[in-house]
Design a protein around this motif. Structure first.
Motif, PDB file in Angstrom:
ATOM      1  N   ALA A  11      35.934  11.560  22.505  1.00  0.00           N
ATOM      2  CA  ALA A  11      34.736  11.028  21.849  1.00  0.00           C
ATOM      3  C   ALA A  11      34.437  11.808  20.578  1.00  0.00           C
ATOM      4  N   ARG A  12      34.555  13.126  20.660  1.00  0.00           N
ATOM      5  CA  ARG A  12      34.231  13.958  19.493  1.00  0.00           C
ATOM      6  C   ARG A  12      35.219  13.724  18.342  1.00  0.00           C
ATOM      7  N   ARG A  60      34.139  22.593  19.154  1.00  0.00           N
ATOM      8  CA  ARG A  60      33.853  23.033  20.511  1.00  0.00           C
ATOM      9  C   ARG A  60      34.405  22.068  21.549  1.00  0.00           C
ATOM     10  N   ARG A 111      29.071   5.745  24.095  1.00  0.00           N
ATOM     11  CA  ARG A 111      30.124   6.371  23.296  1.00  0.00           C
ATOM     12  C   ARG A 111      29.922   7.888  23.153  1.00  0.00           C
ATOM     13  N   ARG A 112      29.059   8.406  24.009  1.00  0.00           N
ATOM     14  CA  ARG A 112      28.755   9.839  24.013  1.00  0.00           C
ATOM     15  C   ARG A 112      28.106  10.311  22.714  1.00  0.00           C
ATOM     16  N   ARG A 113      27.361   9.437  22.103  1.00  0.00           N
ATOM     17  CA  ARG A 113      26.576   9.832  20.921  1.00  0.00           C
ATOM     18  C   ARG A 113      25.151  10.100  21.381  1.00  0.00           C
ATOM     19  N   VAL A 116      34.038  10.811  15.978  1.00  0.00           N
ATOM     20  CA  VAL A 116      32.713  10.869  15.345  1.00  0.00           C
ATOM     21  C   VAL A 116      32.732  10.257  13.945  1.00  0.00           C
ATOM     22  N   LEU A 134      27.379  16.502  22.946  1.00  0.00           N
ATOM     23  CA  LEU A 134      27.413  15.079  22.593  1.00  0.00           C
ATOM     24  C   LEU A 134      27.684  14.937  21.094  1.00  0.00           C
ATOM     25  N   CYS A 135      28.267  13.787  20.715  1.00  0.00           N
ATOM     26  CA  CYS A 135      28.513  13.540  19.299  1.00  0.00           C
ATOM     27  C   CYS A 135      27.159  13.389  18.599  1.00  0.00           C
ATOM     28  N   GLY A 136      27.086  13.903  17.385  1.00  0.00           N
ATOM     29  CA  GLY A 136      25.837  13.818  16.644  1.00  0.00           C
ATOM     30  C   GLY A 136      24.991  15.068  16.791  1.00  0.00           C
ATOM     31  N   GLU A 180      35.394  14.128  26.602  1.00  0.00           N
ATOM     32  CA  GLU A 180      34.494  14.645  25.569  1.00  0.00           C
ATOM     33  C   GLU A 180      35.257  14.852  24.259  1.00  0.00           C
TER      34      GLU A 180
END
Lengths: 274, 473
Positions: free
Chosen positions: A252-253, A223, B350-352, A256, B250-252, A249
Motif C-alpha cells: 500500500a505504501r 518505514r 486502500r490503507r489511506r 501512495v 497508514l498512507c498519508g 502495508e
C-alpha cells in the motif's frame, strides 16, 4: 557528477549501468544501495547495488524504466553523467556459510541478487538460484547466475521459459534441504516465497526497497512493520526477516504516489517530445 | 540640549499580507528598507555594558554593528557581525532573538527592545547584494580538520577554523549544504538562495565541501582520523519519532521530516517540474507544538489544503514554537486544537488515513521539563476527518556514526557525549549541535560549533607544540 562508464541493455527497458564512483565502490558490500539523482530537478531514487569493482572504481546498478525518473535514466548513454550518487547505504546483507542457500530473484532485482549469490558462493555455500520474470524477454542475468550458482532454475509468469509460475518451489523445498532463502524482487513475489518457507521453518531474508527520500535515516518514508515494530529500511535494512514483514502495508505504501507518478511521467514525456 | 526621546515602538517588519502569502512560498517577511533600518538603529542606546552581547550564544558585538548602520557603513557592519557569526542572513531570520539578545536589551525596559535580528538581517542582505569582502586568514598551520555535516554547527566550525589557518573539509551527506537550513526550514521563512550564498561564502573562505558523502558508510570516523588531525561531528537529527499509536504507518501519515524534506530540499511545491511528489491534502492535521509543527502546517496551507489544524497536547502557553511563528500561522488561517492528543488513526480500504481519534487533555502536575504534564480526560474521545497527518513530535539523533564508531560514548537516547567544549570520548574528535543536545535551535548549534572550534584550535596547536618539542629532543 558521476560518469556512466558502461551501459548494457539486459531486456527491453532494463539497463545495467556502470558508474565511476571510486570511493563508493571501495566500501560497497552486497545488499547495500545508492541514492541517485539525475539532475537539478530530479528526485532521489534508491537503487540496489548490483556489483562493485574497487580496482576499476566502479559500481553497477540495474534499472527498469517504469516511471519518469527510471525512464529518464534509461535514456542516458555511456559518457553521460548523473548529478548525485550517494552510497553505499543500508546495512550489508548477512553473508555467511549457511549450507545450501536458495536465491530467488524476480525482474530487475535479479541483478543485485546476483551480487549476493556471488558472495554466498564465495563463502562456501551451495547456491541454488532462481531467476524469474513475467515473460521470457524480461529474464535478465541468466548467464551470470548460471556461472555463479551451483544450480539454476528459471521461471516465468506466462510459462514462455522455464517453469510456469512459482508453484515448483513447493516441491523444490520439500525435496531439497535448504538452510536459508534470500528473495529479492517484486513485493508479491517476496511475500509468496516468505509464506511458503514459513510453513517449512526455513529462515528467509527479503530485500525491501520502499519509497525513500534521503535514504540515510532522516525522513521515515521507508518505514516498514517487521514483527510488529516500525523499522526504517534505509538504516535497518534493506534485508529483513521475510516471515515477520507486513507485506500488505508495504504494498500500500509503495502505491501512495501512483497518481502523481503518472502525471510526472506524462509531463516528462511531453517535454521529451518538444 | 536634551537627548531626543527614544521611540517606544520598534519599526515594524514589512510582511506579505496573510491572505496573499498563504498561497505562495515567497518569503513572508520582506525586510527593512535603508530608511527603516536607520530609524530602528537610532533606537539603540549603545549601552557600554552591552547586555545584548551576553544574550547572544556567539557573542556578536551588537552595539558596534548597530553604530556602523547609523553611520551608513553597512558593509563594515556586516563584517563586524561576521567576526563572530558566519551566517548572519540566516540568524537574522531564524534566531529566537526575543529570548536571547533582545531579551536583555535596555530599551526593552521602556518599550519594545531594539530589533537586533531585523538589523542583522538588513546588513547581511545589503552585503549579499553589494558583494562581500573575504576576511584575512591567519598563516597556514598545515593542520587538517574534517567536519561531518554542513549544517549550522559544521559551517560555523569550518569558518572559524579556516580563518585560524587550518585546512578544512566538510563532508555533507545530502546533495546540498545547509543541513536543517536547507531541508527543514521552509523557503517562506528562509529562502534557499540565502542559505546557498552563506554556504558559498564559507567555500570562498577556502573550505572544501564534499556533498554526497555519508560518514559512517563512505568513510568511518577512524578512517577520517588517519587523514585529518581532528574531526568535528555535526551530523544533526536523524529518524523521526512517532507516537507508537495504532495506524501510524497508514498512507498519508508523514513525519514532519519527510514532509519538509520533500517541500524544502526537493521543492515538491514545484511538482511535476521538480520530480519529487507530495500529497498536499485537503484536511490536514499536524501533531506537535514546536517550530517544526508550525513550518509543516504553513507548508500544507501553501500546498493548497482547505483546512489545516495543529493538534497539541498542552495549551498555548506551553508551546515550544516561537511566538512570532505561532502568530504568523494564526494570521494565515491555521487552526489550533490545544489540549488534544491523537489516540489512533483510521484508514480506508486502500490503507489511506481518513480519520483520527483524539482525546482531550487537562494539565496536571509539572513534569521533569517543568511544564505541566498533560493528562487524558476519560470519555472525551472524538473523531476528526483528515486525509493527511504530519507527525511533528520529535527526532532522534542519527544512528549511523554511533553504529560505526568504536569507543564513541553516547547517551541512552543515542546522542554523543561531550564536555562543554564539544570534546568526545575519542581524542581529536569533537561534536556539537543536535547530535549532542537533541533537537535545539540553529543558533545554539552555532554556539556549540564556536566552542568546539576554539577547543579544536587549542588541541591542534598543543599537538604542534608537543611535536616540535619531540623533534628538538
Amino acid at each position: 557528477m558521476y560518469k556512466i562508464l558502461a551501459k548494457r541493455e539486459l531486456a527491453p527497458h532494463i539497463n545495467l549501468f556502470e558508474f565511476s564512483a571510486g570511493e563508493v565502490s571501495a566500501k560497497t558490500k552486497p545488499g547495500q544501495f545508492v541514492i541517485l539523482r539525475i539532475d537539478e530537478d530530479g528526485e532521489r531514487i534508491p537503487l540496489t547495488i548490483a556489483d562493485a569493482d574497487p580496482g576499476k572504481g566502479t559500481i553497477a546498478v540495474a534499472c527498469h524504466g517504469v516511471g519518469k525518473t527510471t525512464t529518464q535514466l534509461g535514456r542516458l548513454k555511456e559518457g553521460d553523467f548523473v548529478l548525485d550518487l550517494l552510497g553505499p547505504l543500508g546495512k550489508p546483507a548477512r553473508i555467511e556459510k549457511f549450507g545450501t542457500v536458495l536465491c530467488v530473484g524476480g525482474g530487475v532485482m535479479v541483478a543485485p541478487l546476483h551480487f549476493q549469490a556471488k558472495a554466498f558462493r564465495e563463502a562456501g555455500n551451495n547456491v541454488i538460484g532462481i531467476v524469474g520474470a513475467t515473460t521470457r524477454d524480461h529474464l535478465i542475468f541468466l548467464e551470470e547466475m548460471e556461472n555463479t550458482c551451483n544450480h539454476l532454475l528459471v521461471a516465468t509468469d506466462d510459462g514462455t521459459k522455464g517453469h510456469k509460475g512459482m508453484d515448483f518451489l513447493k516441491d523444490l523445498i520439500k525435496e531439497t534441504k535448504i538452510d536459508r532463502v534470500v528473495a529479492e524482487g517484486p513485493v508479491v513475489m517476496m511475500k509468496a516465497v516468505s509464506d511458503l518457507t514459513r510453513q517449512h521453518g526455513i529462515p528467509t531474508m527479503v530485500n525491501l526497497i520502499p519509497i525513500m527520500v534521503d535514504g540515510m535515516g532522516m525522513c521515515g518514508a521507508c518505514r516498514v512493520t517487521v514483527d510488529g515494530k516500525t523499522l526504517f529500511a534505509c538504516v535497518d535494512g534493506l534485508e529483513f526477516d521475510g516471515h515477520q514483514v507486513d507485506f500488505d502495508e508495504l504494498l500500500a505504501r509503495l502505491k501512495v504516489y501512483t497518481p502523481q507518478e503518472k502525471l510526472a511521467y506524462v509531463f516528462s514525456e511531453q517535454g521529451e517530445r518538444n | 540640549m536634551p537627548k531626543p526621546k527614544i521611540r517606544k515602538e520598534a519599526v515594524p517588519m514589512p510582511k506579505q499580507p496573510p491572505k496573499e502569502r498563504a498561497d505562495n512560498f515567497r518569503e513572508v517577511a520582506i525586510g527593512y528598507s535603508e530608511e527603516q533600518a536607520l530609524a530602528e538603529a537610532e533606537r539603540c542606546l549603545q549601552c557600554r555594558e552591552a547586555p545584548c552581547v551576553k544574550g547572544c550564544p556567539v557573542e556578536v558585538d551588537i552595539p558596534t554593528f548597530i553604530k556602523l548602520i547609523r553611520e551608513r557603513r553597512f558593509g563594515e557592519a556586516a563584517m563586524k557581525i561576521k567576526e563572530k557569526n558566519s551566517l548572519p542572513a540566516v540568524c537574522g531570520r531564524v534566531c529566537p532573538q526575543e529570548e536571547q539578545c533582545q531579551a536583555k536589551c535596555t530599551v526593552g525596559r521602556i518599550g519594545e527592545p531594539t530589533s537586533i535580528g531585523r538589523l542583522e538581517r538588513f546588513v547581511a542582505d545589503w552585503e549579499r547584494q553589494h558583494g562581500c569582502e573575504i576576511p584575512q586568514k591567519c598563516p597556514t598551520t598545515g593542520k587538517k580538520v574534517a567536519i561531518v555535516g554542513a549544517g549550522p554547527a559544521g559551517l560555523t566550525v569550518a569558518a572559524d577554523l579556516i580563518k585560524l589557518g587550518h585546512e578544512v573539509t566538510i563532508f555533507e551527506a545530502l546533495h546540498k549544504p545547509g543541513g536543517v537550513l536547507t531541508y527543514g526550514i521552509p523557503e517562506f521563512r528562509l529562502p534557499k538562495k540565502i542559505v546557498e550564498a552563506e554556504a558559498e561564502y564559507i567555500e570562498k573562505l577556502g573550505v572544501t565541501l564534499k556533498t554526497n558523502a555519508l560518514i559512517g558508510r563512505l568513510y568511518t570516523i577512524a578512517e577520517l582520523l588517519r587523514q585529518f588531525d581532528a574531526v568535528f561531528i555535526g551530523s544533526g537529527a536523524g529518524p523521526p519519532t512517532f507516537m507508537g499509536i495504532p495506524g501510524e504507518n497508514l498512507c498519508g501519515i508523514y513525519s514532519a521530516n519527510e514532509y519538509l524534506i520533500r517541500v524544502n530540499l526537493m521543492r515538491s511545491y514545484d511538482f511535476p517540474k521538480a520530480g519529487t511528489p507530495i500529497c498536499g491534502g485537503e484536511e490536514v492535521a499536524v501533531v506537535g507544538g514546536g517550530n517544526v509543527a508550525m513550518d509543516s502546517a504553513r507548508c500544507a496551507l501553501r500546498l493548497g489544503a482547505k483546512d489545516v489544524k495543529i493538534v497539541y497536547r498542552r495549551s498555548r502557553e506551553e508551546m515550544p514554537a516561537r511566538i512570532e511563528e505561532i502568530e504568523n500561522a494564526e494570521e494565515e488561517g491555521i487552526r489550533f486544537e490545544f489540549l488534544t492528543s491523537p489516540k489512533r488513526f483510521i484508514g480506508n480500504e486502500r490503507r489511506r488515513v481518513k480519520a483520527m481519534e483524539c482525546v482531550r487533555m487537562r494539565l496536571g502536575e509539572p513534569d521533569d521539563s517543568g511544564r505541566r504534564r498533560p493528562v487524558p480526560i476519560e470519555g472525551s474521545n472524538f473523531m476528526v476527518d483528515v486525509d493527511i497527518v504530519i507527525m511533528a513530535v520529535g527526532r532522534t539523533p542519527n544512528p549511523i556514526i554511533k553504529q560505526t564508531t568504536e569507543g564513541l560514548e553516547t547517551t541512552k537516547w543515542g546522542g554523543i557525549v561531550t564536555d562543554e567544549d564539544g570534546k568526545t570520548s575519542i581524542e581529536g574528535v569533537y561534536a556539537g549541535g543536535d547530535i549532542v543536545t537533541g533537537e535545539s535551535t540553529v543558533i545554539s548549534a552555532m554556539g556549540a560549533g564556536r566552542r568546539a572550534a576554539r577547543a579544536i584550535h587549542e588541541f591542534l596547536m598543543k599537538k604542534e607544540t608537543c611535536a616540535r618539542k619531540k623533534r628538538n629532543v
